[in-house]
Design a protein around this motif. Structure first.
Motif, PDB file in Angstrom:
ATOM      1  N   PHE A 114       0.857  -1.235   0.000  1.00 63.76           N
ATOM      2  CA  PHE A 114      -0.270   0.056   0.105  1.00 63.76           C
ATOM      3  C   PHE A 114       0.746   1.323   0.005  1.00 63.76           C
ATOM      4  O   PHE A 114       0.571   2.267  -0.588  1.00 63.76           O
ATOM      5  CB  PHE A 114      -0.965   0.039   0.989  1.00 63.76           C
ATOM      6  N   LEU A 115       1.967   1.165   0.625  1.00 62.18           N
ATOM      7  CA  LEU A 115       2.759   2.343   0.829  1.00 62.18           C
ATOM      8  C   LEU A 115       3.435   2.700  -0.762  1.00 62.18           C
ATOM      9  O   LEU A 115       3.507   4.089  -1.092  1.00 62.18           O
ATOM     10  CB  LEU A 115       4.305   2.084   1.745  1.00 62.18           C
ATOM     11  N   ILE A 116       3.742   1.654  -1.297  1.00 61.37           N
ATOM     12  CA  ILE A 116       3.971   2.098  -2.777  1.00 61.37           C
ATOM     13  C   ILE A 116       3.115   2.455  -3.826  1.00 61.37           C
ATOM     14  O   ILE A 116       2.897   3.541  -4.314  1.00 61.37           O
ATOM     15  CB  ILE A 116       4.549   0.616  -3.580  1.00 61.37           C
ATOM     16  N   ALA A 117       1.672   2.137  -3.452  1.00 63.10           N
ATOM     17  CA  ALA A 117       0.483   2.258  -4.198  1.00 63.10           C
ATOM     18  C   ALA A 117       0.144   3.783  -3.840  1.00 63.10           C
ATOM     19  O   ALA A 117       0.002   4.448  -4.870  1.00 63.10           O
ATOM     20  CB  ALA A 117      -0.699   1.258  -4.139  1.00 63.10           C
ATOM     21  N   PHE A 118       0.197   4.016  -2.692  1.00 66.46           N
ATOM     22  CA  PHE A 118      -0.010   5.535  -2.181  1.00 66.46           C
ATOM     23  C   PHE A 118       1.060   6.346  -2.704  1.00 66.46           C
ATOM     24  O   PHE A 118       0.734   7.466  -3.161  1.00 66.46           O
ATOM     25  CB  PHE A 118       0.135   5.574  -0.851  1.00 66.46           C
ATOM     26  N   GLY A 119       2.326   6.025  -2.670  1.00 72.74           N
ATOM     27  CA  GLY A 119       3.394   6.812  -3.075  1.00 72.74           C
ATOM     28  C   GLY A 119       3.277   7.280  -4.759  1.00 72.74           C
ATOM     29  O   GLY A 119       3.247   8.425  -5.238  1.00 72.74           O
ATOM     30  N   TYR A 120       2.985   6.252  -5.563  1.00 70.90           N
ATOM     31  CA  TYR A 120       2.728   6.425  -7.132  1.00 70.90           C
ATOM     32  C   TYR A 120       1.384   7.230  -7.232  1.00 70.90           C
ATOM     33  O   TYR A 120       1.396   8.002  -8.038  1.00 70.90           O
ATOM     34  CB  TYR A 120       2.765   5.022  -7.763  1.00 70.90           C
ATOM     35  N   GLY A 121       0.474   6.832  -6.401  1.00 70.12           N
ATOM     36  CA  GLY A 121      -1.025   7.799  -6.626  1.00 70.12           C
ATOM     37  C   GLY A 121      -0.523   9.378  -6.377  1.00 70.12           C
ATOM     38  O   GLY A 121      -0.854   9.983  -7.329  1.00 70.12           O
ATOM     39  N   CYS A 122       0.151   9.360  -5.431  1.00 71.18           N
ATOM     40  CA  CYS A 122       0.404  10.959  -4.994  1.00 71.18           C
ATOM     41  C   CYS A 122       1.523  11.276  -6.029  1.00 71.18           C
ATOM     42  O   CYS A 122       1.363  12.682  -6.145  1.00 71.18           O
ATOM     43  CB  CYS A 122       0.598  10.931  -3.617  1.00 71.18           C
ATOM     44  N   GLY A 123       2.241  10.553  -6.300  1.00 75.21           N
ATOM     45  CA  GLY A 123       3.229  10.942  -7.546  1.00 75.21           C
ATOM     46  C   GLY A 123       2.915  11.318  -8.868  1.00 75.21           C
ATOM     47  O   GLY A 123       3.439  12.090  -9.497  1.00 75.21           O
ATOM     48  N   VAL A 124       1.488  10.942  -9.123  1.00 74.55           N
ATOM     49  CA  VAL A 124       0.953  11.671 -10.247  1.00 74.55           C
ATOM     50  C   VAL A 124      -0.086  12.600 -10.084  1.00 74.55           C
ATOM     51  O   VAL A 124      -0.189  13.603 -10.745  1.00 74.55           O
ATOM     52  CB  VAL A 124      -0.056  10.506 -10.698  1.00 74.55           C
ATOM     53  N   MET A 125      -0.643  12.590  -8.931  1.00 75.15           N
ATOM     54  CA  MET A 125      -1.828  13.562  -8.474  1.00 75.15           C
ATOM     55  C   MET A 125      -1.123  14.984  -7.935  1.00 75.15           C
ATOM     56  O   MET A 125      -1.688  15.867  -8.523  1.00 75.15           O
ATOM     57  CB  MET A 125      -2.583  13.064  -6.936  1.00 75.15           C
ATOM     58  N   ILE A 126      -0.175  14.819  -7.335  1.00 78.14           N
ATOM     59  CA  ILE A 126       0.483  16.146  -6.786  1.00 78.14           C
ATOM     60  C   ILE A 126       1.066  17.044  -8.184  1.00 78.14           C
ATOM     61  O   ILE A 126       0.395  18.046  -8.208  1.00 78.14           O
ATOM     62  CB  ILE A 126       1.830  16.029  -6.026  1.00 78.14           C
ATOM     63  N   PRO A 127       1.768  16.366  -8.905  1.00 82.28           N
ATOM     64  CA  PRO A 127       2.143  17.187 -10.203  1.00 82.28           C
ATOM     65  C   PRO A 127       1.036  17.617 -11.042  1.00 82.28           C
ATOM     66  O   PRO A 127       1.117  18.631 -11.573  1.00 82.28           O
ATOM     67  CB  PRO A 127       3.030  16.240 -10.931  1.00 82.28           C
ATOM     68  N   ALA A 128       0.046  16.804 -10.773  1.00 79.63           N
ATOM     69  CA  ALA A 128      -1.416  17.174 -11.734  1.00 79.63           C
ATOM     70  C   ALA A 128      -1.912  18.470 -11.244  1.00 79.63           C
ATOM     71  O   ALA A 128      -2.430  19.246 -12.115  1.00 79.63           O
ATOM     72  CB  ALA A 128      -2.305  15.917 -11.696  1.00 79.63           C
ATOM     73  N   ILE A 129      -2.051  18.509  -9.744  1.00 78.81           N
ATOM     74  CA  ILE A 129      -2.462  19.716  -9.365  1.00 78.81           C
ATOM     75  C   ILE A 129      -1.784  20.843  -9.558  1.00 78.81           C
ATOM     76  O   ILE A 129      -2.210  21.961  -9.474  1.00 78.81           O
ATOM     77  CB  ILE A 129      -2.609  19.232  -7.670  1.00 78.81           C
ATOM     78  N   MET A 130      -0.164  20.494  -9.661  1.00 73.86           N
ATOM     79  CA  MET A 130       0.564  21.894  -9.595  1.00 73.86           C
ATOM     80  C   MET A 130       0.522  22.320 -11.224  1.00 73.86           C
ATOM     81  O   MET A 130       0.744  23.444 -11.481  1.00 73.86           O
ATOM     82  CB  MET A 130       1.975  21.308  -9.283  1.00 73.86           C
ATOM     83  N   PHE A 131       0.439  21.131 -12.195  1.00 69.84           N
ATOM     84  CA  PHE A 131       0.876  21.610 -13.619  1.00 69.84           C
ATOM     85  C   PHE A 131      -0.183  21.436 -14.325  1.00 69.84           C
ATOM     86  O   PHE A 131      -0.107  21.505 -15.692  1.00 69.84           O
ATOM     87  CB  PHE A 131       2.415  21.047 -14.010  1.00 69.84           C
ATOM     88  N   GLY A 132      -1.328  20.780 -14.038  1.00 72.17           N
ATOM     89  CA  GLY A 132      -2.244  20.341 -15.037  1.00 72.17           C
ATOM     90  C   GLY A 132      -2.836  21.178 -15.759  1.00 72.17           C
ATOM     91  O   GLY A 132      -3.096  21.062 -16.987  1.00 72.17           O
ATOM     92  N   GLY A 133      -2.909  22.569 -15.287  1.00 70.91           N
ATOM     93  CA  GLY A 133      -3.373  23.529 -15.902  1.00 70.91           C
ATOM     94  C   GLY A 133      -2.451  24.146 -16.911  1.00 70.91           C
ATOM     95  O   GLY A 133      -2.714  25.258 -17.669  1.00 70.91           O
ATOM     96  N   ILE A 134      -1.171  23.858 -16.770  1.00 72.10           N
ATOM     97  CA  ILE A 134      -0.132  24.447 -17.637  1.00 72.10           C
ATOM     98  C   ILE A 134       0.351  23.630 -18.605  1.00 72.10           C
ATOM     99  O   ILE A 134       0.378  24.111 -19.966  1.00 72.10           O
ATOM    100  CB  ILE A 134       1.173  24.690 -16.653  1.00 72.10           C
ATOM    101  N   SER A 135       0.511  22.205 -18.377  1.00 70.69           N
ATOM    102  CA  SER A 135       1.016  21.392 -19.587  1.00 70.69           C
ATOM    103  C   SER A 135       0.055  20.140 -19.834  1.00 70.69           C
ATOM    104  O   SER A 135       0.323  19.503 -20.765  1.00 70.69           O
ATOM    105  CB  SER A 135       2.407  20.787 -19.200  1.00 70.69           C
ATOM    106  N   GLY A 136      -0.828  20.030 -18.874  1.00 67.00           N
ATOM    107  CA  GLY A 136      -1.861  18.977 -19.286  1.00 67.00           C
ATOM    108  C   GLY A 136      -1.280  17.937 -18.109  1.00 67.00           C
ATOM    109  O   GLY A 136      -1.959  16.868 -18.081  1.00 67.00           O
TER     110      GLY A 136
END
Length: 239
Positions: free
Chosen positions: A43-65
């Motif tokens: 679960f720690l790995i799944a959580f890390g990768y989920g947040c590894g996609v989610m956090i950049p999406a929140i940061m940059f989704g409106g900039i680069s997609g």
């Protein structure tokens, strides 16, 4: 996307690096001897990768997609959702971001890499490995997982989630890693695997073992094909 290409490329580079730091960082925390998370669960790995996609999406989704994935970029271009002229620059910075992210991770975990003698554990903190040592099984897993990822991301993007859609995509990735991650990791992303595999080959870590290049084509080819099929199914049915 109103940002300049240079700004969008910077977002893709940083976003991909963050994904690797968070995702492979979670793997390193579980696999490397002496860390606070050593031998903890998947679960720690799944959580890390989920947040590894989610956090950049929140940061940059409106900039680069926030593609942060060559398979996503290529599939969107094939379906006419992204300009072909931007494909190569996006892919280049995605690979570079993955490599820089892995180098940062090595710097953070260097003492624990030195303590670890499990070569597959070390390799797993860089790249994906098919647990059955089967390229066919790995290909099927990566193809299906990436198909669901891209199909799901397009469906979520078309929904009325607004900015919360980035959180939902992160949950999608977390669920994919938890549900389909057992066989291979998974990669779902050519840059996520090939970039760190190059770093594994070049970095003089003790006990690092083989980089398993005979398997390296699987997490490159299968995600690209899966992404194109996933985007194509979505476009054919719902667009």
């Amino acid at each position: 996307m109103d940002a300049s290409l240079t700004t969008r490329l910077a977002a893709e580079f940083i976003g991909t690096a963050i994904m690797i730091i968070f995702g492979n960082g979670a793997v390193a925390n579980v696999e490397l001897k002496g860390t606070k998370g050593f031998s903890s669960d998947w679960f720690l790995i799944a959580f890390g990768y989920g947040c590894g996609v989610m956090i950049p999406a929140i940061m940059f989704g409106g900039i680069s997609g926030n593609h942060i994935n060559p398979a996503v970029t290529l599939s969107f271009a094939v379906m006419g959702l992204f300009p072909w002229g931007d494909v190569l620059p996006y892919i280049i910075v995605q690979f570079l971001g993955a490599m820089v992210g892995q180098l940062i991770l090595i710097a953070a975990y260097k003492p624990y890499y030195d303590r670890t003698t499990n070569q597959e554990g070390i390799l797993g903190s860089f790249v994906t490995i098919d647990a059955a040592h089967s390229r066919m099984n790995g290909f099927i897993n990566e193809f299906i997982g990436t198909l669901i990822l891209v199909f799901g991301a397009l469906a979520i993007g078309a929904g009325k989630f607004g900015a919360a859609g980035h959180i939902v995509v992160g949950l999608l990735v977390m669920t994919l890693v938890a549900s389909l991650g057992g066989p291979t990791g998974p990669a779902l992303n050519p840059a996520r695997d090939l970039g760190p595999r190059i770093i594994h080959m070049l970095t003089p870590l003790k006990n690092k073992g083989d980089s398993q290049w005979s398997y390296a084509w699987v997490p490159v080819v299968a995600p690209i094909l899966g992404a194109i099929v996933g985007a194509g199914i979505y476009q054919m049915i719902f667009a």
